[in-house]
Design a protein around this motif. Structure first.
Motif, PDB file in Angstrom:
ATOM      1  N   ILE A  56      11.299  55.889  38.760  1.00 42.38           N
ATOM      2  CA  ILE A  56      12.423  54.948  38.641  1.00 42.38           C
ATOM      3  C   ILE A  56      13.477  55.500  37.690  1.00 42.38           C
ATOM      4  O   ILE A  56      14.692  55.404  37.957  1.00 42.38           O
ATOM      5  CB  ILE A  56      11.923  53.573  38.164  1.00 42.38           C
ATOM      6  N   LEU A  57      13.021  56.093  36.595  1.00 36.08           N
ATOM      7  CA  LEU A  57      13.970  56.685  35.652  1.00 36.08           C
ATOM      8  C   LEU A  57      14.757  57.821  36.298  1.00 36.08           C
ATOM      9  O   LEU A  57      15.989  57.918  36.152  1.00 36.08           O
ATOM     10  CB  LEU A  57      13.218  57.203  34.425  1.00 36.08           C
ATOM     11  N   GLY A  58      14.023  58.668  37.043  1.00 31.78           N
ATOM     12  CA  GLY A  58      14.697  59.772  37.731  1.00 31.78           C
ATOM     13  C   GLY A  58      15.694  59.273  38.761  1.00 31.78           C
ATOM     14  O   GLY A  58      16.811  59.795  38.876  1.00 31.78           O
ATOM     15  N   ALA A  59      15.299  58.219  39.526  1.00 36.19           N
ATOM     16  CA  ALA A  59      16.202  57.657  40.540  1.00 36.19           C
ATOM     17  C   ALA A  59      17.449  57.051  39.891  1.00 36.19           C
ATOM     18  O   ALA A  59      18.565  57.185  40.394  1.00 36.19           O
ATOM     19  CB  ALA A  59      15.468  56.609  41.367  1.00 36.19           C
ATOM     20  N   SER A  60      17.271  56.394  38.740  1.00 36.57           N
ATOM     21  CA  SER A  60      18.410  55.798  38.033  1.00 36.57           C
ATOM     22  C   SER A  60      19.383  56.871  37.561  1.00 36.57           C
ATOM     23  O   SER A  60      20.602  56.715  37.663  1.00 36.57           O
ATOM     24  CB  SER A  60      17.911  54.974  36.837  1.00 36.57           C
ATOM     25  N   VAL A  61      18.823  57.962  37.038  1.00 38.02           N
ATOM     26  CA  VAL A  61      19.672  59.069  36.600  1.00 38.02           C
ATOM     27  C   VAL A  61      20.430  59.668  37.779  1.00 38.02           C
ATOM     28  O   VAL A  61      21.629  59.973  37.691  1.00 38.02           O
ATOM     29  CB  VAL A  61      18.826  60.146  35.890  1.00 38.02           C
ATOM     30  N   ILE A  62      19.733  59.814  38.913  1.00 34.61           N
ATOM     31  CA  ILE A  62      20.376  60.367  40.113  1.00 34.61           C
ATOM     32  C   ILE A  62      21.533  59.473  40.569  1.00 34.61           C
ATOM     33  O   ILE A  62      22.620  59.951  40.896  1.00 34.61           O
ATOM     34  CB  ILE A  62      19.344  60.536  41.237  1.00 34.61           C
ATOM     35  N   VAL A  83      28.271  59.102  47.861  1.00 34.96           N
ATOM     36  CA  VAL A  83      27.469  57.929  47.473  1.00 34.96           C
ATOM     37  C   VAL A  83      26.276  57.764  48.412  1.00 34.96           C
ATOM     38  O   VAL A  83      25.156  57.463  47.976  1.00 34.96           O
ATOM     39  CB  VAL A  83      28.342  56.663  47.465  1.00 34.96           C
ATOM     40  N   GLY A  84      26.492  57.976  49.720  1.00 35.05           N
ATOM     41  CA  GLY A  84      25.389  57.868  50.669  1.00 35.05           C
ATOM     42  C   GLY A  84      24.295  58.884  50.398  1.00 35.05           C
ATOM     43  O   GLY A  84      23.092  58.559  50.419  1.00 35.05           O
ATOM     44  N   ALA A  85      24.689  60.125  50.126  1.00 31.96           N
ATOM     45  CA  ALA A  85      23.702  61.157  49.815  1.00 31.96           C
ATOM     46  C   ALA A  85      22.947  60.834  48.528  1.00 31.96           C
ATOM     47  O   ALA A  85      21.727  61.046  48.427  1.00 31.96           O
ATOM     48  CB  ALA A  85      24.401  62.515  49.681  1.00 31.96           C
ATOM     49  N   THR A  86      23.661  60.275  47.562  1.00 34.36           N
ATOM     50  CA  THR A  86      23.018  59.889  46.293  1.00 34.36           C
ATOM     51  C   THR A  86      21.955  58.827  46.515  1.00 34.36           C
ATOM     52  O   THR A  86      20.838  58.902  45.969  1.00 34.36           O
ATOM     53  CB  THR A  86      24.082  59.365  45.310  1.00 34.36           C
ATOM     54  N   ILE A  87      22.273  57.831  47.316  1.00 30.63           N
ATOM     55  CA  ILE A  87      21.321  56.744  47.571  1.00 30.63           C
ATOM     56  C   ILE A  87      20.089  57.268  48.304  1.00 30.63           C
ATOM     57  O   ILE A  87      18.947  56.879  48.014  1.00 30.63           O
ATOM     58  CB  ILE A  87      22.009  55.621  48.364  1.00 30.63           C
ATOM     59  N   VAL A  88      20.301  58.163  49.277  1.00 30.89           N
ATOM     60  CA  VAL A  88      19.175  58.726  50.022  1.00 30.89           C
ATOM     61  C   VAL A  88      18.250  59.521  49.089  1.00 30.89           C
ATOM     62  O   VAL A  88      17.019  59.376  49.122  1.00 30.89           O
ATOM     63  CB  VAL A  88      19.687  59.627  51.171  1.00 30.89           C
ATOM     64  N   ILE A  89      18.827  60.351  48.220  1.00 31.18           N
ATOM     65  CA  ILE A  89      18.021  61.155  47.292  1.00 31.18           C
ATOM     66  C   ILE A  89      17.274  60.254  46.317  1.00 31.18           C
ATOM     67  O   ILE A  89      16.082  60.469  46.024  1.00 31.18           O
ATOM     68  CB  ILE A  89      18.921  62.149  46.531  1.00 31.18           C
ATOM     69  N   ALA A  90      17.946  59.221  45.814  1.00 35.43           N
ATOM     70  CA  ALA A  90      17.301  58.298  44.879  1.00 35.43           C
ATOM     71  C   ALA A  90      16.166  57.536  45.563  1.00 35.43           C
ATOM     72  O   ALA A  90      15.101  57.307  44.960  1.00 35.43           O
ATOM     73  CB  ALA A  90      18.335  57.329  44.309  1.00 35.43           C
ATOM     74  N   ALA A  91      16.358  57.154  46.814  1.00 33.22           N
ATOM     75  CA  ALA A  91      15.311  56.436  47.550  1.00 33.22           C
ATOM     76  C   ALA A  91      14.086  57.326  47.751  1.00 33.22           C
ATOM     77  O   ALA A  91      12.932  56.885  47.614  1.00 33.22           O
ATOM     78  CB  ALA A  91      15.856  55.951  48.889  1.00 33.22           C
ATOM     79  N   GLU A  92      14.310  58.600  48.078  1.00 37.49           N
ATOM     80  CA  GLU A  92      13.194  59.529  48.224  1.00 37.49           C
ATOM     81  C   GLU A  92      12.468  59.723  46.887  1.00 37.49           C
ATOM     82  O   GLU A  92      11.252  59.880  46.858  1.00 37.49           O
ATOM     83  CB  GLU A  92      13.709  60.877  48.739  1.00 37.49           C
ATOM     84  N   LYS A  93      13.190  59.689  45.805  1.00 41.76           N
ATOM     85  CA  LYS A  93      12.591  59.894  44.483  1.00 41.76           C
ATOM     86  C   LYS A  93      11.578  58.814  44.140  1.00 41.76           C
ATOM     87  O   LYS A  93      10.541  59.090  43.508  1.00 41.76           O
ATOM     88  CB  LYS A  93      13.698  59.930  43.422  1.00 41.76           C
ATOM     89  N   ILE A  94      11.846  57.584  44.560  1.00 40.61           N
ATOM     90  CA  ILE A  94      10.920  56.487  44.236  1.00 40.61           C
ATOM     91  C   ILE A  94       9.905  56.251  45.353  1.00 40.61           C
ATOM     92  O   ILE A  94       9.174  55.255  45.340  1.00 40.61           O
ATOM     93  CB  ILE A  94      11.687  55.176  43.945  1.00 40.61           C
TER      94      ILE A  94
END
Length: 295
Positions: free
Chosen positions: A30-36, A78-89
């Motif tokens: 979650i921390l990593g996704a928030s930073v991303i 923004v779309g790419a950021t959300i996809v990467i953050a979703a994969e992170k969690i």
């Protein structure tokens, strides 16, 4: 009572244990996704500002198309950021995208009007039948184009009211584009006894003295109509779109005052009535014809 307190204590202990296990298992994710997400949104803002500045200084594309390109870049980042953050969690992104694709079919059918506006907006952006700042007449509406988006076009009347037209209504319609200048149509009557050449010269000098009037193309000035009681002098200069209404009002007053000062008569509407002689009227009555009396 003691039994209830023990139950509450056990519940709290279990909840605390669950939260600790969740934090240990997913906390770093979650921390990593928030930073991303934070870095991604900051990057999107920075890149869009850089692109907007570069397009403004280094290219000649219009404001509406520049705004579209900048928005598309922000959407992609923004779309790419959300996809990467979703994969992170641990969100199964592939399954989510497949589900969105199936749902998109139904959404597309329900939003046919919106999609039509979107396609029409893209057509307007790339074919450029008009630009921001130009004056157009379409669908019996007219005004200065103040904004073009993917879904609608906004016009401003001379009374400062705004008209928002869906793009699908504009695409494929007959459109009159005046550009960034408009031609005034001023008509002033002068007496038949007036010096026509002098009247045209005075109107020309008055028009060219106004700084809002464009020198190119040159104003069209001459006698346009022969009326019942006056000759109509037509004055048709070109002015920038934002100056149309004020210049129209100003020139009417300026030309009228110039005519008054130089002795060019601006007559009131009048009609000549001829009265038939009384004897003629009696003769008509003897023949059975109606007699018209004029008071």
């Amino acid at each position: 009572m003691q039994e209830t307190m023990n139950h509450v204590s056990a519940t709290l202990t279990s909840l605390k244990t669950t939260l600790v296990e969740f934090a240990v298992r997913y906390g770093f994710q979650i921390l990593g996704a928030s930073v991303i997400v934070l870095v991604g949104f900051k990057t999107a803002g920075y890149l869009t500002r850089m692109l907007d500045t570069w397009l403004e200084k280094k290219t000649t594309i219009d404001v509406a198309l520049r705004s579209l390109i900048v928005r598309l870049l922000r959407f992609v980042v923004v779309g790419a950021t959300i996809v990467i953050a979703a994969e992170k969690i641990g969100v199964p992104v592939a399954s989510l995208i497949a589900g969105l694709g199936v749902a998109g079919v139904g959404i597309g059918l329900a939003m046919q009007g919106v999609l039509s506006n979107l396609i029409a907006g893209m057509t307007i952006f790339f074919l450029k039948p008009f630009r921001v700042g130009e004056y157009i007449d379409v669908l019996k509406e007219h005004g200065e184009v103040v904004d073009i988006t993917l879904f609608s076009t906004t016009l401003r009347h001379t009374d400062q009211s705004l008209i928002v037209i869906p793009n699908r209504q504009i695409a494929g319609e007959i459109l009159h584009n005046y550009g960034t200048k408009r031609q005034l149509d001023i008509e002033i009557g002068i007496a038949y006894a007036s010096d026509i050449g002098k009247a045209i010269d005075v109107a020309t000098e008055t028009v060219l003295a106004d700084p809002r009037v464009l020198k190119e193309p040159a104003p069209l000035i001459g006698v346009r109509k022969v009326g019942d009681s006056a000759l109509t002098v037509s004055v048709r200069p070109w002015v920038p779109v934002p100056e149309y209404e004020q210049t129209l009002l100003g020139l009417y007053r300026a030309i009228f005052e110039a005519y008054r000062e130089c002795g060019v008569d601006v007559p009131h509407p009048q009609r000549e009535i001829r009265v038939i002689h009384a004897e003629t009227g009696a003769a008509r009555a003897a023949l059975g014809a109606p007699v018209v009396k004029v008071n």
